[in-house]
Design a protein around this motif. Structure first.
Motif, PDB file in Angstrom:
ATOM      1  N   VAL A 110      21.205 -16.867 -11.548  1.00  0.00           N
ATOM      2  CA  VAL A 110      22.392 -17.383 -12.223  1.00  0.00           C
ATOM      3  C   VAL A 110      22.190 -17.240 -13.727  1.00  0.00           C
ATOM      4  N   GLN A 148      23.569 -18.107 -17.700  1.00  0.00           N
ATOM      5  CA  GLN A 148      24.357 -19.028 -18.510  1.00  0.00           C
ATOM      6  C   GLN A 148      24.236 -18.622 -19.974  1.00  0.00           C
ATOM      7  N   GLN A 195      28.349 -21.571 -22.550  1.00  0.00           N
ATOM      8  CA  GLN A 195      29.233 -21.117 -21.480  1.00  0.00           C
ATOM      9  C   GLN A 195      28.833 -21.707 -20.131  1.00  0.00           C
ATOM     10  N   GLY A 196      29.601 -21.340 -19.107  1.00  0.00           N
ATOM     11  CA  GLY A 196      29.351 -21.859 -17.775  1.00  0.00           C
ATOM     12  C   GLY A 196      28.320 -21.058 -17.005  1.00  0.00           C
ATOM     13  N   LEU A 197      28.182 -21.413 -15.732  1.00  0.00           N
ATOM     14  CA  LEU A 197      27.217 -20.766 -14.843  1.00  0.00           C
ATOM     15  C   LEU A 197      27.863 -19.549 -14.185  1.00  0.00           C
ATOM     16  N   TRP A 214      27.102 -16.469 -11.323  1.00  0.00           N
ATOM     17  CA  TRP A 214      26.239 -15.961 -10.261  1.00  0.00           C
ATOM     18  C   TRP A 214      26.029 -14.464 -10.414  1.00  0.00           C
ATOM     19  N   TYR A 274      18.514 -18.426 -14.574  1.00  0.00           N
ATOM     20  CA  TYR A 274      17.920 -19.362 -13.624  1.00  0.00           C
ATOM     21  C   TYR A 274      17.733 -18.696 -12.267  1.00  0.00           C
ATOM     22  N   VAL A 326      17.423 -19.846  -8.234  1.00  0.00           N
ATOM     23  CA  VAL A 326      17.862 -20.984  -7.429  1.00  0.00           C
ATOM     24  C   VAL A 326      17.541 -20.705  -5.969  1.00  0.00           C
ATOM     25  N   TYR A 355      29.500 -29.009 -12.732  1.00  0.00           N
ATOM     26  CA  TYR A 355      29.925 -27.742 -12.120  1.00  0.00           C
ATOM     27  C   TYR A 355      30.012 -27.895 -10.611  1.00  0.00           C
ATOM     28  N   TRP A 369      28.160 -16.394  -4.134  1.00  0.00           N
ATOM     29  CA  TRP A 369      28.379 -17.733  -4.669  1.00  0.00           C
ATOM     30  C   TRP A 369      29.500 -17.723  -5.703  1.00  0.00           C
ATOM     31  N   PHE A 427      31.116 -20.335  -8.851  1.00  0.00           N
ATOM     32  CA  PHE A 427      30.984 -21.526  -9.683  1.00  0.00           C
ATOM     33  C   PHE A 427      32.322 -21.843 -10.317  1.00  0.00           C
ATOM     34  N   GLY A 428      32.642 -23.119 -10.394  1.00  0.00           N
ATOM     35  CA  GLY A 428      33.747 -23.537 -11.223  1.00  0.00           C
ATOM     36  C   GLY A 428      33.378 -23.356 -12.690  1.00  0.00           C
ATOM     37  N   GLY A 429      34.394 -23.410 -13.542  1.00  0.00           N
ATOM     38  CA  GLY A 429      34.163 -23.189 -14.964  1.00  0.00           C
ATOM     39  C   GLY A 429      33.455 -24.333 -15.677  1.00  0.00           C
ATOM     40  N   GLY A 430      33.320 -25.461 -14.983  1.00  0.00           N
ATOM     41  CA  GLY A 430      32.642 -26.609 -15.580  1.00  0.00           C
ATOM     42  C   GLY A 430      33.615 -27.599 -16.192  1.00  0.00           C
TER      43      GLY A 430
END
Lengths: 118, 108
Positions: A37, A39, A43-45, A47, A95, A97, B86, B97, B99-102
């Motif tokens: 992942v 980041q 910003q967000g995560l 995949w 990351y 996971v 998240y 997978w 992920f939502g934007g948070g």
């Protein structure tokens, strides 16, 4: 206890390649997926993909399909993520996971900061 | 489907209840996981499989699901709960997978 320990921070130049390691302990490494992942700062995560150590089968996000390679070494319970043709916007924390079937996720590595700058 | 949608921000006063939603077409088929992330730290799982609470996570954290929406509820919010949250799930096939934007939770 389950632990994922990642390699240390790296500084790279545009066009370089990157290889991050993730060493697992406390569980049967071949039997669980390792996901990666990204980041970016603030910003967000995001995949990137996954690998199943028992078979080596990988699935990559379309965005990274042509630049990422995920591998494992079951003898050392270590997963690797290699990203080529780095650009400045690849500056991020990466990351690893642990994952099970489908969306199942639980343990995360501590993260590896990669800075790409000329 | 390939997206999970969260509100960018939620604000509550201490002691109130915070609800953070996550919507996606794959959620009726795939379980959802919630992560809390504080600055400079790796994400920490606070809910697994829609509504399970990992060991060590306070009881004020709970999860629920209804069709294409999952919700993280934090009852009696404390200052220490201020963080980014998240949601994470997978596509219909369970291969990729999502992920939502948070959601940034601010405790006023």
């Amino acid at each position: 206890q389950v632990q994922l320990v990642q390699s240390g921070a790296e500084a790279k130049k545009p066009g370089d390649s990157l290889k991050v390691s993730c060493t697992a302990s406390g569980y049967h490494f071949p039997g669980y997926y390792i996901h990666w992942v990204r980041q970016a700062p603030g910003q967000g995560l995001e995949w990137m993909g996954r690998i199943f150590p028992n078979s080596g089968v990988t699935n990559y996000a379309q965005k990274f399909q042509d630049r990422v390679t995920m591998t494992t070494d079951t003898s050392t319970s270590t997963a690797y993520m290699e990203l080529s043709s780095l650009k400045s916007d690849d500056t991020a924390v990466f990351y690893c996971v642990r994952g099970g079937e489908g969306a199942q996720s639980d343990y995360w590595g501590q993260g590896t900061l990669v800075t790409v700058s000329s | 489907s390939s997206e999970l949608s969260q509100p960018p921000s939620v604000s509550v006063s201490p002691g109130q209840t915070a609800r953070i939603t996550c919507s996606g077409d794959s959620l009726p088929k795939q379980k959802a996981y919630w992560y809390q992330q504080k600055p400079g730290q790796a994400p920490l799982q606070v809910i697994y499989k829609d509504s399970g609470r990992p060991s060590g996570i306070p009881e004020r954290f709970s999860g629920s699901t209804s069709e294409t929406t999952v919700t993280l509820t934090i009852s009696g919010v404390q200052a220490e709960d201020e963080a980014d949250y998240y949601c994470q799930s997978a596509d219909d096939s369970g291969t990729y997978w999502l992920f939502g934007g948070g959601t940034k939770l601010t405790v006023l």
